[in-house]
Design a protein around this motif. Structure first.
Motif, PDB file in Angstrom:
ATOM      1  N   SER A 152       0.834  -1.198   0.000  1.00 56.67           N
ATOM      2  CA  SER A 152       0.000   0.000   0.000  1.00 56.67           C
ATOM      3  C   SER A 152       0.869   1.250   0.000  1.00 56.67           C
ATOM      4  O   SER A 152       1.693   1.455   0.892  1.00 56.67           O
ATOM      5  N   VAL A 153       0.665   2.089  -0.994  1.00 56.74           N
ATOM      6  CA  VAL A 153       1.490   3.287  -1.144  1.00 56.74           C
ATOM      7  C   VAL A 153       1.323   4.208   0.059  1.00 56.74           C
ATOM      8  O   VAL A 153       2.307   4.687   0.646  1.00 56.74           O
ATOM      9  N   ASN A 154       0.067   4.457   0.467  1.00 57.64           N
ATOM     10  CA  ASN A 154      -0.165   5.406   1.556  1.00 57.64           C
ATOM     11  C   ASN A 154       0.340   4.880   2.889  1.00 57.64           C
ATOM     12  O   ASN A 154       0.911   5.615   3.699  1.00 57.64           O
ATOM     13  N   VAL A 155       0.168   3.583   3.141  1.00 58.66           N
ATOM     14  CA  VAL A 155       0.589   3.008   4.417  1.00 58.66           C
ATOM     15  C   VAL A 155       2.112   2.911   4.467  1.00 58.66           C
ATOM     16  O   VAL A 155       2.737   3.192   5.496  1.00 58.66           O
ATOM     17  N   GLY A 156       2.733   2.511   3.355  1.00 60.80           N
ATOM     18  CA  GLY A 156       4.182   2.453   3.306  1.00 60.80           C
ATOM     19  C   GLY A 156       4.828   3.811   3.517  1.00 60.80           C
ATOM     20  O   GLY A 156       5.883   3.918   4.157  1.00 60.80           O
ATOM     21  N   ALA A 157       4.192   4.862   3.017  1.00 58.91           N
ATOM     22  CA  ALA A 157       4.716   6.211   3.225  1.00 58.91           C
ATOM     23  C   ALA A 157       4.709   6.570   4.701  1.00 58.91           C
ATOM     24  O   ALA A 157       5.646   7.206   5.209  1.00 58.91           O
ATOM     25  N   ALA A 158       3.668   6.153   5.413  1.00 62.10           N
ATOM     26  CA  ALA A 158       3.602   6.405   6.859  1.00 62.10           C
ATOM     27  C   ALA A 158       4.739   5.694   7.586  1.00 62.10           C
ATOM     28  O   ALA A 158       5.309   6.223   8.546  1.00 62.10           O
ATOM     29  N   ALA A 159       5.087   4.478   7.121  1.00 59.54           N
ATOM     30  CA  ALA A 159       6.210   3.749   7.731  1.00 59.54           C
ATOM     31  C   ALA A 159       7.521   4.477   7.507  1.00 59.54           C
ATOM     32  O   ALA A 159       8.345   4.629   8.433  1.00 59.54           O
ATOM     33  N   ARG A 160       7.746   4.941   6.301  1.00 58.57           N
ATOM     34  CA  ARG A 160       8.987   5.664   6.012  1.00 58.57           C
ATOM     35  C   ARG A 160       9.072   6.953   6.824  1.00 58.57           C
ATOM     36  O   ARG A 160      10.153   7.363   7.253  1.00 58.57           O
ATOM     37  N   ASP A 161       7.921   7.582   7.056  1.00 57.04           N
ATOM     38  CA  ASP A 161       7.905   8.812   7.855  1.00 57.04           C
ATOM     39  C   ASP A 161       8.404   8.569   9.278  1.00 57.04           C
ATOM     40  O   ASP A 161       8.935   9.483   9.913  1.00 57.04           O
ATOM     41  N   ARG A 162       8.209   7.354   9.794  1.00 63.20           N
ATOM     42  CA  ARG A 162       8.699   7.057  11.140  1.00 63.20           C
ATOM     43  C   ARG A 162      10.064   6.381  11.112  1.00 63.20           C
ATOM     44  O   ARG A 162      10.524   5.847  12.125  1.00 63.20           O
ATOM     45  N   GLY A 163      10.719   6.401   9.940  1.00 60.10           N
ATOM     46  CA  GLY A 163      12.101   5.950   9.848  1.00 60.10           C
ATOM     47  C   GLY A 163      12.286   4.486   9.541  1.00 60.10           C
ATOM     48  O   GLY A 163      13.408   3.973   9.634  1.00 60.10           O
ATOM     49  N   VAL A 164      11.215   3.787   9.170  1.00 58.83           N
ATOM     50  CA  VAL A 164      11.313   2.355   8.881  1.00 58.83           C
ATOM     51  C   VAL A 164      11.585   2.156   7.392  1.00 58.83           C
ATOM     52  O   VAL A 164      10.748   2.544   6.554  1.00 58.83           O
ATOM     53  N   PRO A 165      12.713   1.582   7.004  1.00 58.96           N
ATOM     54  CA  PRO A 165      12.976   1.334   5.576  1.00 58.96           C
ATOM     55  C   PRO A 165      11.879   0.444   4.995  1.00 58.96           C
ATOM     56  O   PRO A 165      11.620  -0.648   5.517  1.00 58.96           O
ATOM     57  N   THR A 166      11.245   0.914   3.935  1.00 63.51           N
ATOM     58  CA  THR A 166      10.083   0.196   3.410  1.00 63.51           C
ATOM     59  C   THR A 166      10.090   0.229   1.897  1.00 63.51           C
ATOM     60  O   THR A 166      10.236   1.290   1.285  1.00 63.51           O
ATOM     61  N   ARG A 167       9.907  -0.934   1.317  1.00 68.82           N
ATOM     62  CA  ARG A 167       9.797  -1.081  -0.130  1.00 68.82           C
ATOM     63  C   ARG A 167       8.328  -1.255  -0.477  1.00 68.82           C
ATOM     64  O   ARG A 167       7.627  -2.087   0.106  1.00 68.82           O
ATOM     65  N   THR A 168       7.828  -0.469  -1.431  1.00 67.46           N
ATOM     66  CA  THR A 168       6.433  -0.566  -1.855  1.00 67.46           C
ATOM     67  C   THR A 168       6.324  -1.619  -2.943  1.00 67.46           C
ATOM     68  O   THR A 168       6.723  -1.401  -4.087  1.00 67.46           O
ATOM     69  N   ASP A 169       5.788  -2.774  -2.564  1.00 71.42           N
ATOM     70  CA  ASP A 169       5.689  -3.891  -3.507  1.00 71.42           C
ATOM     71  C   ASP A 169       4.827  -4.988  -2.916  1.00 71.42           C
ATOM     72  O   ASP A 169       4.687  -5.097  -1.692  1.00 71.42           O
TER      73      ASP A 169
END
Length: 437
Positions: A136-153
């Protein structure tokens, strides 16, 4: 009674390929549970899909037809794990257990599949390198905002191979509450094997079909959950990619789940005694035989009848009923029971994404939690019943205006959030409303 398959029924089990699929529970046709409506969509038609649970008589995998694709549901997703405080605490406790159990250090590597908004991986930050794979693009962006490396796939075998090339094999692959969400069960299981090191560990959490059947937790059935596992069926699924179950445990999440630890078969060794104990519990409950699932439909119908009778009586007596929460399970409950705004005026939810929207199918408006305090309804139907302890505490103030909490599952229960309860579901109308009935 075994269903005679028709052309509209699934033709084969997605695990073993058998065509011996037995009808277990037919919940009718509903919209996808996370397809919340905006106000300008209320006069438009909604797509609905059959929600029909079946059992493979050969491998005993519970499943529904894959009528929607994951990209229809998860590209822009309404569910954020961090909106449940108890769920974040559950994740923190799990991370501590995993670090201790596996001896994870700064030289280790952890991958979480379907990592949502970083609710779990945030607890590894600063101690163990990690990566989230979140579609999920929107949820993954929230993870990156809190510093968690996240790949959208979406995880598949190609993505697994690329992650392994770029980061190396994972010492721990976490797949919590995602193993049910994958229609390509065999390909996804191979992808898990592709991510994990040859001496690594895969950890999976799934809602346990034992509790689904025993307590008629029918609202955990929705279109994005394609299959429902016992430990026996999960073991068979993991084995298709060379993963062997080495340990398992009961955990309380989602009304009763399994945490399964698996390793590549060549290094797995003998499974723990807990694996045999859980399999024995399942067998004693009848779940290693197709006939053991036949009572689910009767139990489910009884829950619907009890809830509808209660809500109709409340409407007759002039009581105002609102909801708390707008989870996916709530939308299965509302649609199967046919509950609309005449019986449930509105519901509230902590997730701002849902505010101002309407529940799919039943068109019940969703407001912020503060709306509940301003409106002061007589009864509050709590739909995320799996968070009962957390929500009974956080909604204790409802008692200040004489309000009561209502839980539909596992049986109709009316709670005075100040401490007393009426498990029978019979509510003292005079006490609830403050006037003599």
């Amino acid at each position: 009674m075994q269903e005679q398959l028709t052309d509209s029924a699934p033709s084969a089990c997605r695990l073993c390929g058998s065509t011996r699929l037995r009808s277990v529970l037919d919940l009718g046709a509903t919209p996808p549970c996370e397809s919340f409506l905006t106000s300008d969509e209320l006069d438009r038609p909604e797509s609905t899909y059959p929600l029909h649970l079946r059992l493979c008589e050969q491998c005993l995998l519970l499943q529904i037809p894959a009528l929607i694709t994951p990209d229809e549901t998860f590209t822009d997703y309404a569910y954020f794990s961090s909106y449940s405080d108890s769920w974040v605490e559950h994740a923190r406790s799990y991370v501590q257990q995993a670090e201790d159990r596996l001896g994870l250090t700064g030289d280790s590597f952890v991958v979480e599949v379907a990592s949502n908004d970083g609710y779990l991986l945030q607890h590894f930050l600063g101690s163990v390198p990690c990566l989230g794979i979140e579609p999920s693009v929107n949820v993954g962006a929230a993870a990156r905002d809190r510093g968690v490396p996240t790949r959208t796939d979406f995880l598949d075998e190609q993505v697994a191979a690329q992650v392994r090339r770029e980061h190396g094999p994972a010492d721990l692959v976490v797949a919590n509450n995602v193993y049910a969400h994958i229609p390509d069960l065999l390909g996804f299981t191979r992808a898990l094997r592709g991510l994990v090191a040859d001496d690594g560990t895969v950890s999976i959490e799934v809602h346990h079909a034992l509790n689904l059947v025993r307590y008629a937790q029918f609202d955990t059935i929705y279109h994005e959950h394609f299959q429902y596992y016992t430990l026996l069926s999960a073991t068979r699924a993991l084995a298709t990619a060379g993963l062997a179950v080495v340990d398992a445990e009961f955990i309380p999440t989602h009304g009763g789940s399994l945490r399964i630890w698996a390793r590549p078969a060549p290094v797995s060794g003998e499974p723990s005694d807990a694996v045999a104990r859980i399999l024995a519990v399942e067998q004693e409950a009848g779940l290693h035989d197709p006939a053991g699932y036949d009572a689910l439909a009767t139990r489910t119908a009884a829950i619907r009848q009890d809830l509808l009778r209660f809500l109709l009586d409340a409407a007759r007596d002039g009581l105002r009923v609102a909801g708390y929460g707008a989870p996916g399970k709530g939308n299965t409950l509302l649609n199967y029971c046919g509950i609309r705004p005449d019986l449930l005026a509105y519901t509230v939810d902590r997730n701002p994404y849902k505010h101002g929207r309407f529940t799919p199918g039943t068109r019940i408006p969703i407001y912020p939690p503060e709306y509940l305090d301003a409106d002061r309804p007589d009864l509050v139907l709590v739909m995320p019943w799996n968070l009962r302890t957390e929500l009974t505490s956080s909604l204790a103030h409802v008692a200040q205006w004489g309000g009561r909490l209502v839980f539909a599952l596992p049986e109709l229960t009316v709670l005075d959030p100040s401490g007393s309860s009426d498990p029978s579901g019979q509510v003292d109308m005079a006490r609830t409303t403050g006037v003599q009935a």
